[in-house]
Design a protein around this motif. Structure first.
Motif, PDB file in Angstrom:
ATOM      1  N   MET A   1       0.840  -1.203   0.000  1.00 33.30           N
ATOM      2  CA  MET A   1       0.000   0.000   0.000  1.00 33.30           C
ATOM      3  C   MET A   1       0.874   1.252   0.000  1.00 33.30           C
ATOM      4  O   MET A   1       0.552   2.240  -0.659  1.00 33.30           O
ATOM      5  N   LYS A   2       1.974   1.203   0.725  1.00 35.65           N
ATOM      6  CA  LYS A   2       2.884   2.349   0.768  1.00 35.65           C
ATOM      7  C   LYS A   2       3.435   2.642  -0.628  1.00 35.65           C
ATOM      8  O   LYS A   2       3.527   3.795  -1.054  1.00 35.65           O
TER       9      LYS A   2
ATOM     10  N   GLY B   1       1.136   6.796  -6.779  1.00 36.90           N
ATOM     11  CA  GLY B   1      -0.115   7.445  -7.139  1.00 36.90           C
ATOM     12  C   GLY B   1      -1.121   6.566  -7.848  1.00 36.90           C
ATOM     13  O   GLY B   1      -2.068   7.070  -8.456  1.00 36.90           O
ATOM     14  N   SER B   2      -0.978   5.259  -7.774  1.00 36.78           N
ATOM     15  CA  SER B   2      -1.907   4.378  -8.485  1.00 36.78           C
ATOM     16  C   SER B   2      -3.290   4.328  -7.844  1.00 36.78           C
ATOM     17  O   SER B   2      -4.243   3.887  -8.466  1.00 36.78           O
ATOM     18  N   LEU B   3      -3.421   4.781  -6.599  1.00 37.75           N
ATOM     19  CA  LEU B   3      -4.720   4.786  -5.926  1.00 37.75           C
ATOM     20  C   LEU B   3      -5.463   6.105  -6.088  1.00 37.75           C
ATOM     21  O   LEU B   3      -6.620   6.216  -5.723  1.00 37.75           O
ATOM     22  N   ASP B   4      -4.796   7.106  -6.618  1.00 31.45           N
ATOM     23  CA  ASP B   4      -5.409   8.420  -6.757  1.00 31.45           C
ATOM     24  C   ASP B   4      -6.330   8.476  -7.962  1.00 31.45           C
ATOM     25  O   ASP B   4      -6.110   7.801  -8.962  1.00 31.45           O
TER      26      ASP B   4
ATOM     27  N   HIS C   1       1.965   1.754  -3.503  1.00 31.77           N
ATOM     28  CA  HIS C   1       0.858   2.243  -4.326  1.00 31.77           C
ATOM     29  C   HIS C   1       0.638   3.730  -4.105  1.00 31.77           C
ATOM     30  O   HIS C   1       0.447   4.491  -5.058  1.00 31.77           O
ATOM     31  N   LYS C   2       0.651   4.149  -2.847  1.00 27.78           N
ATOM     32  CA  LYS C   2       0.437   5.569  -2.530  1.00 27.78           C
ATOM     33  C   LYS C   2       1.558   6.426  -3.093  1.00 27.78           C
ATOM     34  O   LYS C   2       1.323   7.516  -3.604  1.00 27.78           O
ATOM     35  N   LYS C   3       2.788   5.912  -2.998  1.00 26.73           N
ATOM     36  CA  LYS C   3       3.946   6.672  -3.457  1.00 26.73           C
ATOM     37  C   LYS C   3       3.910   6.909  -4.967  1.00 26.73           C
ATOM     38  O   LYS C   3       4.225   8.002  -5.436  1.00 26.73           O
TER      39      LYS C   3
ATOM     40  N   THR D   1     -11.920  -1.755   0.554  1.00 28.50           N
ATOM     41  CA  THR D   1     -12.264  -0.331   0.620  1.00 28.50           C
ATOM     42  C   THR D   1     -13.405   0.049  -0.317  1.00 28.50           C
ATOM     43  O   THR D   1     -13.699  -0.657  -1.274  1.00 28.50           O
TER      44      THR D   1
END
Length: 170
Positions: A45-46, A52-55, A48-50, A127
């Motif tokens: 998850m870290k 930007g794939s979840l944005d 992915h966030k870094k 989620t």
């Protein structure tokens, strides 16, 4: 036997059909090279966030763009309830597609998400992605939340921990 010390044996095997290397980002390569079993196939998850794939892209963060989706969902859920009847409605809603539903986070262990409401536009195994009326994209964990939605005259409460076990669209 004399002269065998000078003989070098080539232990390499040459293949005609060499596998081409995949073009991966630096973060994906780090995830694949990590030692844990999960990280060999998936990014954390870290990571992915870094990257930007979840944005959600800024041009899609508009509540107005998803109103037609909500209208389609209302028609879908009304037809679904009519076909099943009220006796099996609870089981039907646990398996129903909620993309486009107007959802309220009635309770959440994370106080920041309590009271968030909007149209559910993304669902993962753990989620819900909700676009709010003020054009913000919020990702709420199912496991620690209780959601409410309204279908016709019914107010429905969905416990997120019951939603985590269902299959998400492929």
């Amino acid at each position: 036997m004399q002269g065998t010390r000078r003989l070098k044996i080539d232990n390499r095997i040459h293949l005609d059909n060499k596998v081409q290397e995949r073009n991966l980002s630096g973060i994906a390569i780090e995830a694949l090279q990590s030692h844990s079993k999960r990280s060999k196939k998936h990014m954390s998850m870290k990571q992915h966030k870094k990257c930007g794939s979840l944005d959600l892209p800024k041009d899609l963060c508009k509540f107005e763009k998803f109103k037609p989706m909500h209208e389609m969902w209302k028609n879908y859920i009304t037809e679904l309830i009519k076909s099943v009847g009220t006796s099996q409605m609870a089981q039907c809603l646990l398996g129903a597609d909620l993309h486009g539903a107007h959802i309220l986070v009635a309770d959440c262990k994370m106080a920041a998400f309590k009271g968030v409401s909007g149209i559910m536009i993304r669902e993962t195994a753990e989620t819900f992605g909700i676009i709010t009326k003020d054009d913000k994209f919020k990702v709420v964990l199912k496991k620690i939340s209780v959601f409410m939605l309204q279908v016709d005259c019914w107010k429905i409460t969905l416990h997120g921990d019951k939603l985590t076990s269902r299959k998400v669209g492929q």
